[in-house]
Design an enzyme around this catalytic site. Sequence first.
Site, PDB file in Angstrom:
ATOM      1  N   PRO A 158     -35.469   1.743 -46.849  1.00 44.70           N
ATOM      2  CA  PRO A 158     -35.702   0.621 -47.739  1.00 44.70           C
ATOM      3  C   PRO A 158     -34.431  -0.125 -48.105  1.00 44.70           C
ATOM      4  O   PRO A 158     -33.413   0.469 -48.456  1.00 44.70           O
ATOM      5  CB  PRO A 158     -36.267   1.304 -48.979  1.00 44.70           C
ATOM      6  CG  PRO A 158     -35.733   2.703 -48.939  1.00 44.70           C
ATOM      7  CD  PRO A 158     -35.095   2.931 -47.642  1.00 44.70           C
ATOM      8  N   GLU A 159     -34.500  -1.439 -48.052  1.00 45.35           N
ATOM      9  CA  GLU A 159     -33.432  -2.280 -48.596  1.00 45.35           C
ATOM     10  C   GLU A 159     -34.008  -2.966 -49.840  1.00 45.35           C
ATOM     11  O   GLU A 159     -35.073  -2.581 -50.324  1.00 45.35           O
ATOM     12  CB  GLU A 159     -32.953  -3.268 -47.535  1.00 45.35           C
ATOM     13  CG  GLU A 159     -32.443  -2.553 -46.276  1.00 45.35           C
ATOM     14  CD  GLU A 159     -31.921  -3.471 -45.189  1.00 45.35           C
ATOM     15  OE1 GLU A 159     -31.348  -4.512 -45.524  1.00 45.35           O
ATOM     16  OE2 GLU A 159     -32.107  -3.141 -44.013  1.00 45.35           O
ATOM     17  N   HIS A 210     -42.079  18.034 -47.668  1.00 43.87           N
ATOM     18  CA  HIS A 210     -41.012  17.174 -48.189  1.00 43.87           C
ATOM     19  C   HIS A 210     -41.416  16.434 -49.462  1.00 43.87           C
ATOM     20  O   HIS A 210     -40.857  15.400 -49.790  1.00 43.87           O
ATOM     21  CB  HIS A 210     -40.544  16.163 -47.131  1.00 43.87           C
ATOM     22  CG  HIS A 210     -40.123  16.809 -45.848  1.00 43.87           C
ATOM     23  ND1 HIS A 210     -39.126  17.759 -45.788  1.00 43.87           N
ATOM     24  CD2 HIS A 210     -40.552  16.644 -44.580  1.00 43.87           C
ATOM     25  CE1 HIS A 210     -38.978  18.146 -44.531  1.00 43.87           C
ATOM     26  NE2 HIS A 210     -39.828  17.490 -43.782  1.00 43.87           N
ATOM     27  N   ARG A 213     -35.476  13.167 -45.100  1.00 45.88           N
ATOM     28  CA  ARG A 213     -34.033  13.278 -44.812  1.00 45.88           C
ATOM     29  C   ARG A 213     -33.213  13.635 -46.039  1.00 45.88           C
ATOM     30  O   ARG A 213     -32.027  13.920 -45.929  1.00 45.88           O
ATOM     31  CB  ARG A 213     -33.526  11.977 -44.174  1.00 45.88           C
ATOM     32  CG  ARG A 213     -34.047  11.801 -42.764  1.00 45.88           C
ATOM     33  CD  ARG A 213     -33.534  10.533 -42.125  1.00 45.88           C
ATOM     34  NE  ARG A 213     -32.125  10.615 -41.782  1.00 45.88           N
ATOM     35  CZ  ARG A 213     -31.446   9.619 -41.238  1.00 45.88           C
ATOM     36  NH1 ARG A 213     -32.050   8.468 -40.988  1.00 45.88           N
ATOM     37  NH2 ARG A 213     -30.183   9.764 -40.952  1.00 45.88           N
TER      38      ARG A 213
END
Length: 273
Positions: free
Chosen positions: A2-3, A92, A111
């Site tokens: 995401p930006e 996760h 991650r």
Amino acid sequence: MPELPEIEVLRLSLEPSLVGEEIRAVEVRSPKLREPLDRPALESLVGRWVVGLRRRAKYLLIDLSDERTLVVHLGMSGQLTLVAGTTERVVHEHLRLELSSGRALRLVDPRRFGLAFVGESAWLARDRHFAGLGPEPLAGGFDGGTLAAAAAGRRGPVKVFVMDGSVVVGVGNIYASESLWRAGIHPGRSVARISRARWDLLASQVVAVLGDAIRQGGTTLNDFVDGQGESGYFQVSLGVYGRDGELCPRCTATIRRQIHAQRSTFYCPRCQR
DNA sequence: AAATGAACCTGTTTGC
DNA sequence: TGCAAACAGGTTCATT
């Protein structure tokens, strides 16, 4: 993943459902993120309710009824979604807030580059995560002058410069390539060799591409989804990102890929100088 | 001070 | 088919 546009889309998608929700239970399922989750601090949110959602750079700020804020960063692979409270747990799944409506807010991040922490709302600007950040590109006052001033005394490639959060926040690897392509500036050009007119052009294209991406629900390459689990559609509007070997939509030269600061950069060798 | 490279992780895609 | 390498949206730290 995401930006800035993706976090803004997330904020907009969560706000109507989340504001007014009371936190009934907090589950810290796996504390291992970029910084370990503070279990007692997160559990102390029980009984508070959500009063508003804000965004600073790529951080989502969930303001709570006790003058504290739950800060969430999605790193590269994070997802924050509202799910049915009965939904089974998934791999996760690091953090889960059970809400008064019966739904749950779930943070999943394979991650583990993401973050979640609690801070005093009034002091967030002094928090170490926010202290060194540059201006918001979509707030008033960001323009070519901002970039030109930040570039004084520097010489590195403009691609790396525009991704530097102390210069301007929210421009990640996708939108750095895209804004430079729209502005016709070569990503490898030194910031010492960019005219004021071209700084103006770049600033306006940064604002334009971020706004376009937000309006189209963000860019979903593999896994971006908003708070309701919906994908974005901006990837079909990308001019160069991920398109090496294809033809430039503007001049039909072949798009190339180059590495800057260990990140892939996509550009048109003909119409970007 | 600024520039550069490496590090933190797991999952998926690519290439032989 | 199988395996290894390359690659992925971000940020921070150490070293020149």
